[in-house]
Design an enzyme around this catalytic site. Structure first.
Site, PDB file in Angstrom:
ATOM      1  N   ARG A 204       0.820  -1.206   0.000  1.00 19.07           N
ATOM      2  CA  ARG A 204       0.000   0.000   0.000  1.00 19.07           C
ATOM      3  C   ARG A 204       0.861   1.266   0.000  1.00 19.07           C
ATOM      4  O   ARG A 204       1.922   1.282   0.605  1.00 19.07           O
ATOM      5  CB  ARG A 204      -0.921  -0.007   1.227  1.00 19.07           C
ATOM      6  CG  ARG A 204      -1.959  -1.110   1.190  1.00 19.07           C
ATOM      7  CD  ARG A 204      -2.764  -1.181   2.482  1.00 19.07           C
ATOM      8  NE  ARG A 204      -3.823  -2.182   2.348  1.00 19.07           N
ATOM      9  CZ  ARG A 204      -3.631  -3.490   2.594  1.00 19.07           C
ATOM     10  NH1 ARG A 204      -2.451  -3.945   2.997  1.00 19.07           N
ATOM     11  NH2 ARG A 204      -4.637  -4.344   2.440  1.00 19.07           N
TER      12      ARG A 204
ATOM     13  N   HIS B 214      -0.736  -2.497  -4.511  1.00 18.66           N
ATOM     14  CA  HIS B 214      -0.146  -3.431  -5.485  1.00 18.66           C
ATOM     15  C   HIS B 214      -0.144  -2.890  -6.916  1.00 18.66           C
ATOM     16  O   HIS B 214      -0.422  -3.619  -7.868  1.00 18.66           O
ATOM     17  CB  HIS B 214      -0.867  -4.776  -5.440  1.00 18.66           C
ATOM     18  CG  HIS B 214      -0.590  -5.584  -4.207  1.00 18.66           C
ATOM     19  ND1 HIS B 214       0.624  -5.572  -3.553  1.00 18.66           N
ATOM     20  CD2 HIS B 214      -1.376  -6.461  -3.518  1.00 18.66           C
ATOM     21  CE1 HIS B 214       0.573  -6.388  -2.516  1.00 18.66           C
ATOM     22  NE2 HIS B 214      -0.626  -6.941  -2.471  1.00 18.66           N
TER      23      HIS B 214
ATOM     24  N   HIS C 194       3.495 -12.667  -5.601  1.00 12.74           N
ATOM     25  CA  HIS C 194       2.451 -12.793  -4.587  1.00 12.74           C
ATOM     26  C   HIS C 194       1.891 -14.218  -4.533  1.00 12.74           C
ATOM     27  O   HIS C 194       0.680 -14.411  -4.393  1.00 12.74           O
ATOM     28  CB  HIS C 194       1.341 -11.793  -4.892  1.00 12.74           C
ATOM     29  CG  HIS C 194       0.541 -11.355  -3.706  1.00 12.74           C
ATOM     30  ND1 HIS C 194      -0.361 -12.174  -3.085  1.00 12.74           N
ATOM     31  CD2 HIS C 194       0.503 -10.181  -3.033  1.00 12.74           C
ATOM     32  CE1 HIS C 194      -0.942 -11.529  -2.088  1.00 12.74           C
ATOM     33  NE2 HIS C 194      -0.425 -10.303  -2.033  1.00 12.74           N
ATOM     34  N   SER C 195       2.755 -15.212  -4.623  1.00 14.96           N
ATOM     35  CA  SER C 195       2.281 -16.594  -4.529  1.00 14.96           C
ATOM     36  C   SER C 195       1.777 -16.913  -3.122  1.00 14.96           C
ATOM     37  O   SER C 195       2.351 -16.471  -2.116  1.00 14.96           O
ATOM     38  CB  SER C 195       3.408 -17.563  -4.892  1.00 14.96           C
ATOM     39  OG  SER C 195       3.660 -17.551  -6.275  1.00 14.96           O
ATOM     40  N   TYR C 196       0.697 -17.683  -3.082  1.00 10.51           N
ATOM     41  CA  TYR C 196       0.142 -18.207  -1.826  1.00 10.51           C
ATOM     42  C   TYR C 196       0.596 -19.657  -1.701  1.00 10.51           C
ATOM     43  O   TYR C 196       0.218 -20.499  -2.520  1.00 10.51           O
ATOM     44  CB  TYR C 196      -1.380 -18.169  -1.840  1.00 10.51           C
ATOM     45  CG  TYR C 196      -2.026 -16.814  -1.728  1.00 10.51           C
ATOM     46  CD1 TYR C 196      -2.738 -16.457  -0.578  1.00 10.51           C
ATOM     47  CD2 TYR C 196      -1.974 -15.897  -2.770  1.00 10.51           C
ATOM     48  CE1 TYR C 196      -3.379 -15.230  -0.476  1.00 10.51           C
ATOM     49  CE2 TYR C 196      -2.611 -14.662  -2.681  1.00 10.51           C
ATOM     50  CZ  TYR C 196      -3.310 -14.344  -1.530  1.00 10.51           C
ATOM     51  OH  TYR C 196      -3.947 -13.127  -1.432  1.00 10.51           O
TER      52      TYR C 196
ATOM     53  N   GLU D 100       6.169 -12.426   0.688  1.00 12.57           N
ATOM     54  CA  GLU D 100       6.460 -11.495  -0.391  1.00 12.57           C
ATOM     55  C   GLU D 100       7.784 -10.775  -0.110  1.00 12.57           C
ATOM     56  O   GLU D 100       7.822  -9.833   0.670  1.00 12.57           O
ATOM     57  CB  GLU D 100       5.323 -10.487  -0.522  1.00 12.57           C
ATOM     58  CG  GLU D 100       3.942 -11.108  -0.695  1.00 12.57           C
ATOM     59  CD  GLU D 100       2.835 -10.145  -0.315  1.00 12.57           C
ATOM     60  OE1 GLU D 100       2.794  -9.031  -0.875  1.00 12.57           O
ATOM     61  OE2 GLU D 100       2.031 -10.493   0.573  1.00 12.57           O
TER      62      GLU D 100
END
Length: 346
Positions: A80, A105, A176-178, A310
């Site tokens: 942000r 983002h 931004h992989s989960y 991240e």
């Protein structure tokens, strides 16, 4: 090593292609040229069973309709930016407001929502590139950006970032992989264990923007130096955990780099992920705001189904002189790298 590609969909008349790299040991990584999204990472558990360990969809439409940045490259600036504006060289720039009054983002159409050019460098490497034009989402400067994905036979996924701008601008890019090491989303991530070489984390305000204060992790649920389960923070009444929806969504300042500074483990599957980076911090997000109105490959989405690590510079750094800078000077090269090594717990 094997590299294949297949059709994944169309967007605005342009083809979206999925690229899959498979190494000699069977590890497989897939990604698409839309948002440079990592759609799948298939690695073995302790018994040699290969399963997917990231959240993602098998079709473009679900990414367009539901994705909370699953596997995507976020930029120009990840995280942000307060009030969706910043001052640089005496000039104020107004950014897109896509998170209340703030910028998140990269804006409404950030790096995650555009088609990138793709170049297959060899059977283990794909490079994505595009030029973000001056004024895109409010940012100054024409920014030529490259993101390269490379897989090794040591089960390492390497992501490198390079960017050059023709004006001073700000840049802070991340993936931004989960992750969910249980494999094929068999369980949530609350019993995953995370270890971080980090003594300090950045405090967030009520709007989830950094206050500028850097707090010690000691005697808090933010102390991951010796490893702890994710549920510790989810169940905690510590103000910073409650603030972000019960869990974590915080930048941790890293003490070391390329020294096994981030380790994630799932004891049930025996999988382990080691993340090493030259970035100054990692934003750990425990999936507190994941929605439940869609499915992920047949599994109902829900809170804490995946977590993000991240690697990046501190969010909102342009407003905090005590943070590592996000300013990229005209003609200088933005260069960052992160390595993700998958193995089983020894």
């Amino acid at each position: 090593m094997e590299l294949s590609q297949n059709h994944f969909g169309f967007l605005d008349g342009k083809e979206v292609t999925q690229y899959t790299i498979k190494n000699d040991h069977g590890m497989k990584v897939s990604f698409i040229n839309y948002g440079c999204i990592v759609t799948e990472i298939s690695v073995p558990d302790a018994n040699g069973l290969f399963e997917n360990v990231v959240l993602g969809f098998d079709n473009l439409e679900d990414y367009l309709n539901f994705s909370p940045f699953f596997g995507a490259i976020c930029g120009r600036v990840a995280g942000r930016i307060g009030r969706a504006e910043f001052e640089l060289n005496g000039k104020t720039y107004q950014l897109a407001k896509n998170d209340g009054e703030n910028h998140l983002h990269g804006g409404r159409v950030g790096f995650d929502k555009v088609i990138w050019n793709a170049e297959i460098e060899d059977s283990s490497t794909v490079k994505f590139s595009r030029t973000s034009l001056s004024g895109e989402e409010g940012y100054p400067g024409n920014l030529a950006m490259d993101v390269t994905y490379s897989l090794t036979n040591e089960n390492e996924l390497n992501i490198t970032y390079h960017g050059v701008s023709d004006e001073d601008t700000i840049v802070n890019v991340t993936n931004h992989s989960y992750f969910n090491l249980s494999g094929d989303l068999k369980t949530d991530i609350l019993d995953h264990e995370l270890q971080l070489k980090s003594d300090k984390f950045i405090e967030l305000g009520n709007d989830l923007i950094p206050t500028g204060e850097v707090l010690p992790v000691e005697n808090t649920p933010f102390d991951f130096r010796n490893g702890r389960k994710i549920r510790d923070g989810v169940n905690s009444e510590f103000h910073q955990n409650v603030l972000v929806g019960n869990g974590y969504d915080h930048p941790f300042l890293l003490n070391e780099h390329h020294q096994k500074e981030i380790i994630l483990r799932d004891l049930s599957s025996g999988r382990e992920l080691i993340i090493e980076t030259d970035e100054p911090c990692v934003v750990f997000y425990s999936g507190n705001m994941l929605q439940d109105h869609y499915q992920i490959n047949g599994i109902q989405s829900k809170k804490h189904l995946g977590l993000c690590l991240e690697t990046q510079g501190p969010p909102d750094a342009i407003h905090h002189p005590n943070f590592s800078t996000s300013i990229l000077k005209k003609g200088e090269t933005y260069s960052r790298s992160t390595r993700y090594t998958f193995s089983t717990i020894k």
